[in-house]
Design a protein around this motif. Structure first.
Motif, PDB file in Angstrom:
ATOM      1  N   SER A  46       0.775   5.492  -1.241  1.00 56.11           N
ATOM      2  CA  SER A  46       0.582   6.797  -1.641  1.00 56.11           C
ATOM      3  C   SER A  46       1.639   7.844  -2.068  1.00 56.11           C
ATOM      4  CB  SER A  46      -0.765   7.756  -0.325  1.00 56.11           C
ATOM      5  OG  SER A  46      -1.329   8.586  -0.585  1.00 56.11           O
ATOM      6  N   ARG A 105      -6.092   4.501   6.951  1.00 56.63           N
ATOM      7  CA  ARG A 105      -7.122   4.473   6.130  1.00 56.63           C
ATOM      8  C   ARG A 105      -8.223   6.097   6.892  1.00 56.63           C
ATOM      9  NH1 ARG A 105      -6.761   6.051   0.847  1.00 56.63           N
ATOM     10  NH2 ARG A 105      -8.355   5.216  -0.196  1.00 56.63           N
ATOM     11  N   HIS A 126      -5.825   6.388  -4.643  1.00 54.54           N
ATOM     12  CA  HIS A 126      -4.590   7.625  -3.856  1.00 54.54           C
ATOM     13  C   HIS A 126      -4.865   8.220  -5.213  1.00 54.54           C
ATOM     14  CE1 HIS A 126      -4.470   5.400  -0.133  1.00 54.54           C
ATOM     15  NE2 HIS A 126      -3.353   4.284  -0.817  1.00 54.54           N
ATOM     16  N   GLU A 160       1.075  -0.954   0.223  1.00 57.03           N
ATOM     17  CA  GLU A 160       0.388  -0.507  -0.105  1.00 57.03           C
ATOM     18  C   GLU A 160       0.788   1.521   0.088  1.00 57.03           C
ATOM     19  OE1 GLU A 160      -3.817   1.746  -0.012  1.00 57.03           O
ATOM     20  OE2 GLU A 160      -2.963  -0.025   0.004  1.00 57.03           O
ATOM     21  N   GLN A 170      -6.927   9.368   6.465  1.00 62.46           N
ATOM     22  CA  GLN A 170      -6.531   9.956   5.776  1.00 62.46           C
ATOM     23  C   GLN A 170      -8.586  10.241   4.434  1.00 62.46           C
ATOM     24  OE1 GLN A 170      -4.836   6.356   2.702  1.00 62.46           O
ATOM     25  NE2 GLN A 170      -3.057   6.988   4.036  1.00 62.46           N
TER      26      GLN A 170
END
Length: 379
Positions: A59, A72, A326, A57, A75
């Motif tokens: 971003s 998350r 993302h 994972e 985010q």
């Protein structure tokens, strides 16, 4: 050893190397011992979407020195709140007064792409920091833009000065975030509030500071460079008049600012016919994807009129803001702002661009070559 020392050739002149290798070598261009650039749009989207968990994972926006900012939920909170804040600023009549701002801040002769970075930064500064924020904090952001965001900015400063600035930045921003957290406003007044209020229990304050800096780099850097590319292409192709929205889309296609999006495999698998392992890096390359001849006719040509076709707007080989979970949350708002700025400038003036070089400035972001813009006001 790689054939013809590929890694050296790539890092010496990455765009020329990619142009020479793609698509002759297929949908994947090897650019290092364990690095592969991907130019197939279907596979590129699959990598960024990562539904099958083949990649760690990642971003680009939420990447910090501590790793991936999370969880998350934090985010998502930042994404929703920042978009709402920016949308409100851009849509509120009279709040930004864009025509008046451009008239006051863009001289008849200016040096680019730095002027584009400064214009976008100053226009959106109230979104980054509320006007009543401490002057010391506003001065800090100004210095960050000048010494770390502008094209080739880092090469203009010795390393020891950059390290001192980094220390001061982390210290001042961390203190500012803690002060904002103590206020506990019911709704954020700027992006510093958005970041401060997103904190989860046990979250490091310096990590929040880095996320806020991502906003600074995205606004002053990425959006500023898109404006620079749009102005550059308009001025170097005066015979190709087109609506500003088409020009901006074509600028994003030809010269995507975020031109490399690296991902590390979580397990061995095959992508575009190439076997990759956990020791490799797969780089989704919007520069290659946007120039894939199977999806774009005359892909290297500047043709803003191609965007008159609604199918162009749905072309899968167009990922300038990334793709998947993302993807840049403010992609459409950024394009809207740049289109409005370009439209105001071009409607009121004839543009003359004197390029000091023909080659982009290629680093983490792809910036336009240095050029001088001269405005000739229309009667």
């Amino acid at each position: 050893m790689l054939k013809g020392n590929i890694a050296t050739r790539f890092y010496q002149d990455p765009l020329t190397f990619l142009d020479q290798e793609f698509p002759a070598t297929g949908d994947v261009v090897q650019t290092g011992q364990n690095e592969y650039c991907l130019g197939n749009p279907v596979d590129a989207r699959a990598v960024l979407r990562n539904n099958e968990g083949r990649y760690l994972e990642h971003s680009d926006f939420f990447h910090t020195r501590h790793g991936l900012f999370g969880p998350r939920s934090a985010q998502l909170k930042i994404r929703r709140a920042s978009r709402a804040l920016l949308r409100n600023y851009l849509d509120t009549p009279g709040q930004g007064e864009l025509p008046a701002f451009l008239k006051a801040n863009l001289p008849l002769v200016s040096e680019w792409p730095d002027s584009g970075n400064r214009l976008v930064y100053r226009y959106l500064l109230p979104v980054l920091l509320a006007p009543d924020s401490p002057p010391k904090l506003r001065l800090l952001l100004e210095r960050i833009v000048e010494t770390a965001v502008l094209a080739n900015a880092k090469s203009r400063q010795p390393r020891w000065r950059r390290m001192i600035l980094q220390f001061k930045t982390t210290l001042l921003l961390s203190r500012a975030i803690e002060a904002r957290q103590a206020l506990a406003r019911p709704s954020p007044i700027d992006l510093l509030d958005v970041v401060a209020c997103s904190a989860e229990p046990g979250q490091k304050v310096d990590e929040l500071a880095e996320v806020f800096l991502s906003f600074v780099f995205a606004i002053a850097g990425s959006v500023g460079f898109v404006l620079g590319w749009s102005i550059f292409l308009s001025g170097t192709h005066p015979d190709r008049e087109a609506p500003p929205e088409w020009v901006v889309q074509e600028a994003l296609r030809l010269w995507p600012v975020a031109w490399q999006l690296g991902r590390h495999p979580a397990k061995e698998h095959q992508v575009s016919g190439v076997n990759v392992s956990t020791a490799d890096e797969v780089v989704v390359c919007p520069y290659l994807v946007h120039r894939n001849p199977e999806y774009w006719p005359e892909p290297a040509a500047y043709q803003p009129e191609r965007w008159s076709n609604p199918e162009a707007w749905r072309n899968p080989a167009f990922i300038p803001f990334g793709y998947g979970p993302h993807r840049c949350v403010a992609a459409d708002l950024s394009s809207q702002l740049v289109s409005e700025m370009l439209g105001i400038i071009a409607r009121s003036n004839t543009l003359t661009v004197a390029a000091r070089d023909t080659r982009p400035t290629v680093a983490a972001a792809m910036a336009p070559p240095p050029f001088q813009l001269t405005l000739h006001p229309r009667n």
